[in-house]
Scaffold this motif. Sequence first.
Motif, PDB file in Angstrom:
ATOM      1  N   ILE A   6      11.313 -54.620  -0.173  1.00 34.19           N
ATOM      2  CA  ILE A   6       9.886 -54.334  -0.036  1.00 34.19           C
ATOM      3  C   ILE A   6       9.684 -52.848  -0.304  1.00 34.19           C
ATOM      4  N   TRP A   7       8.974 -52.547  -1.385  1.00 34.19           N
ATOM      5  CA  TRP A   7       8.739 -51.162  -1.757  1.00 34.19           C
ATOM      6  C   TRP A   7       7.612 -50.574  -0.907  1.00 34.19           C
ATOM      7  N   GLN A   8       7.817 -49.361  -0.449  1.00 31.05           N
ATOM      8  CA  GLN A   8       6.817 -48.671   0.357  1.00 31.05           C
ATOM      9  C   GLN A   8       6.365 -47.410  -0.370  1.00 31.05           C
ATOM     10  N   PRO A   9       5.063 -47.069  -0.290  1.00 31.98           N
ATOM     11  CA  PRO A   9       4.583 -45.830  -0.917  1.00 31.98           C
ATOM     12  C   PRO A   9       5.314 -44.621  -0.338  1.00 31.98           C
ATOM     13  N   ARG A  10       5.586 -43.642  -1.179  1.00 32.48           N
ATOM     14  CA  ARG A  10       6.293 -42.439  -0.744  1.00 32.48           C
ATOM     15  C   ARG A  10       5.452 -41.222  -1.088  1.00 32.48           C
ATOM     16  N   SER A  11       5.251 -40.364  -0.139  1.00 31.18           N
ATOM     17  CA  SER A  11       4.468 -39.157  -0.359  1.00 31.18           C
ATOM     18  C   SER A  11       5.119 -38.267  -1.400  1.00 31.18           C
ATOM     19  N   ALA A  12       4.302 -37.591  -2.199  1.00 32.04           N
ATOM     20  CA  ALA A  12       4.823 -36.635  -3.172  1.00 32.04           C
ATOM     21  C   ALA A  12       5.525 -35.473  -2.476  1.00 32.04           C
ATOM     22  N   TRP A  13       5.172 -35.237  -1.200  1.00 33.38           N
ATOM     23  CA  TRP A  13       5.739 -34.107  -0.456  1.00 33.38           C
ATOM     24  C   TRP A  13       6.879 -34.532   0.461  1.00 33.38           C
ATOM     25  N   ALA A  14       7.264 -35.807   0.428  1.00 41.46           N
ATOM     26  CA  ALA A  14       8.325 -36.301   1.306  1.00 41.46           C
ATOM     27  C   ALA A  14       9.621 -35.536   1.073  1.00 41.46           C
ATOM     28  N   GLY A  15      10.233 -35.103   2.155  1.00 41.90           N
ATOM     29  CA  GLY A  15      11.488 -34.366   2.064  1.00 41.90           C
ATOM     30  C   GLY A  15      11.318 -32.904   1.713  1.00 41.90           C
ATOM     31  N   LEU A  16      10.076 -32.450   1.502  1.00 45.12           N
ATOM     32  CA  LEU A  16       9.818 -31.067   1.114  1.00 45.12           C
ATOM     33  C   LEU A  16       9.101 -30.291   2.211  1.00 45.12           C
ATOM     34  N   ALA A  17       8.013 -30.878   2.697  1.00 47.59           N
ATOM     35  CA  ALA A  17       7.132 -30.176   3.620  1.00 47.59           C
ATOM     36  C   ALA A  17       7.268 -30.732   5.029  1.00 47.59           C
ATOM     37  N   ALA A  18       7.764 -29.923   5.946  1.00 50.93           N
ATOM     38  CA  ALA A  18       7.912 -30.333   7.336  1.00 50.93           C
ATOM     39  C   ALA A  18       6.722 -29.835   8.141  1.00 50.93           C
ATOM     40  N   PRO A  19       5.960 -30.724   8.771  1.00 57.45           N
ATOM     41  CA  PRO A  19       4.810 -30.281   9.569  1.00 57.45           C
ATOM     42  C   PRO A  19       5.226 -29.279  10.641  1.00 57.45           C
ATOM     43  N   GLY A  20       4.351 -28.326  10.916  1.00 57.13           N
ATOM     44  CA  GLY A  20       4.632 -27.329  11.940  1.00 57.13           C
ATOM     45  C   GLY A  20       4.475 -25.913  11.418  1.00 57.13           C
ATOM     46  N   ARG A  21       4.854 -24.955  12.254  1.00 58.67           N
ATOM     47  CA  ARG A  21       4.723 -23.522  11.955  1.00 58.67           C
ATOM     48  C   ARG A  21       6.018 -23.017  11.329  1.00 58.67           C
ATOM     49  N   HIS A  22       5.883 -22.224  10.261  1.00 59.34           N
ATOM     50  CA  HIS A  22       7.048 -21.699   9.540  1.00 59.34           C
ATOM     51  C   HIS A  22       6.815 -20.229   9.201  1.00 59.34           C
ATOM     52  N   GLY A  23       7.907 -19.549   8.856  1.00 61.46           N
ATOM     53  CA  GLY A  23       7.790 -18.155   8.459  1.00 61.46           C
ATOM     54  C   GLY A  23       7.509 -17.262   9.646  1.00 61.46           C
ATOM     55  N   ARG A  24       6.710 -16.224   9.436  1.00 66.97           N
ATOM     56  CA  ARG A  24       6.398 -15.279  10.509  1.00 66.97           C
ATOM     57  C   ARG A  24       5.790 -16.017  11.690  1.00 66.97           C
ATOM     58  N   GLN A  25       6.370 -15.833  12.836  1.00 64.25           N
ATOM     59  CA  GLN A  25       5.901 -16.536  14.029  1.00 64.25           C
ATOM     60  C   GLN A  25       4.744 -15.787  14.687  1.00 64.25           C
ATOM     61  N   ALA A  26       4.069 -16.467  15.578  1.00 64.61           N
ATOM     62  CA  ALA A  26       2.915 -15.886  16.260  1.00 64.61           C
ATOM     63  C   ALA A  26       3.336 -14.659  17.070  1.00 64.61           C
ATOM     64  N   ALA A  27       2.550 -13.599  16.961  1.00 63.82           N
ATOM     65  CA  ALA A  27       2.837 -12.385  17.719  1.00 63.82           C
ATOM     66  C   ALA A  27       2.458 -12.578  19.181  1.00 63.82           C
ATOM     67  N   GLU A  28       1.477 -13.423  19.431  1.00 57.63           N
ATOM     68  CA  GLU A  28       1.027 -13.705  20.781  1.00 57.63           C
ATOM     69  C   GLU A  28       0.433 -15.107  20.816  1.00 57.63           C
ATOM     70  N   PRO A  29       0.298 -15.707  21.995  1.00 63.62           N
ATOM     71  CA  PRO A  29      -0.249 -17.053  22.074  1.00 63.62           C
ATOM     72  C   PRO A  29      -1.628 -17.149  21.406  1.00 63.62           C
ATOM     73  N   GLY A  30      -1.807 -18.185  20.629  1.00 64.81           N
ATOM     74  CA  GLY A  30      -3.092 -18.372  19.975  1.00 64.81           C
ATOM     75  C   GLY A  30      -3.202 -17.717  18.613  1.00 64.81           C
ATOM     76  N   ASP A  31      -2.200 -16.946  18.220  1.00 64.80           N
ATOM     77  CA  ASP A  31      -2.210 -16.298  16.901  1.00 64.80           C
ATOM     78  C   ASP A  31      -2.031 -17.358  15.821  1.00 64.80           C
ATOM     79  N   GLU A  32      -3.015 -17.489  14.948  1.00 62.52           N
ATOM     80  CA  GLU A  32      -2.954 -18.520  13.921  1.00 62.52           C
ATOM     81  C   GLU A  32      -2.088 -18.087  12.751  1.00 62.52           C
ATOM     82  N   ALA A  33      -1.520 -19.072  12.067  1.00 68.25           N
ATOM     83  CA  ALA A  33      -0.760 -18.786  10.850  1.00 68.25           C
ATOM     84  C   ALA A  33      -1.700 -18.217   9.796  1.00 68.25           C
ATOM     85  N   GLY A  34      -1.179 -17.335   8.968  1.00 67.52           N
ATOM     86  CA  GLY A  34      -2.011 -16.730   7.935  1.00 67.52           C
ATOM     87  C   GLY A  34      -2.399 -17.710   6.845  1.00 67.52           C
ATOM     88  N   VAL A  35      -1.573 -18.734   6.636  1.00 67.11           N
ATOM     89  CA  VAL A  35      -1.824 -19.730   5.591  1.00 67.11           C
ATOM     90  C   VAL A  35      -1.680 -21.120   6.193  1.00 67.11           C
TER      91      VAL A  35
END
Length: 208
Positions: A6-35
């Motif tokens: 049974i074939w299932q649809p596969r996202s174009a981003w599967a295996g590439l993009a992991a949900p969550g925060r990456h790169g420079r971390q928040a300097a303080e609570p509530g600091d949003e990611a720049g991108v």
Amino acid sequence: MSEATIWQPRSAWAGLAAPGRHGRQAAEPGDEAGVRLSLREGIGLATLIAAEGQEAALARTLSRSFGLPLPETGTAHFAGERGLVWSAPGQWLAVAGTREGLHGLATALRGLAAVSDQSDGRALLRVSGRSARAALAKGVAVDLHPRAFRAGRSAVTSIAHIGAQIWQRDEAPTYEIAVARSFAGSFWSWLAHAAVEFGYAVESGAGP
């Protein structure tokens, strides 16, 4: 007797993009990611190529059935998640929030335009956040300064030597970028490196 596959649809981003925060971390609570990178899944995409001598009739039909005017060179028109993006002389990209949103389009435009479904052929990404412009400017081959590229503008260009279509949704700024599905991995690799210094957040799903 072996079980049927049974074939299932596969996202174009599967295996590439992991949900969550990456790169420079928040300097303080509530600091949003720049991108913010929103993976646009389940979106309906189709190319429209006007039949010879039918562009005016195509514009009337799209205005009536799609609720949007036909964009002029280098522009895009959106009403919510439904939109039309200029792609080339006599060519546009139709966008809908779901694949079902484009059902009936080919029938409505019969004799006026060739309609080719691109929903599985392209990978779509939304880029926003206070540093979105700075991150994209590292590789986008067009001037993204507000004096040259504002909400409602679009371009067919290259990003880090990858063919892409980009349009700006609002002045926040929020951009959407479509690349050929086969180049999703290369594009993501570049974008993640471009955004890492600002800190970036990956969000799955279509989003608002």
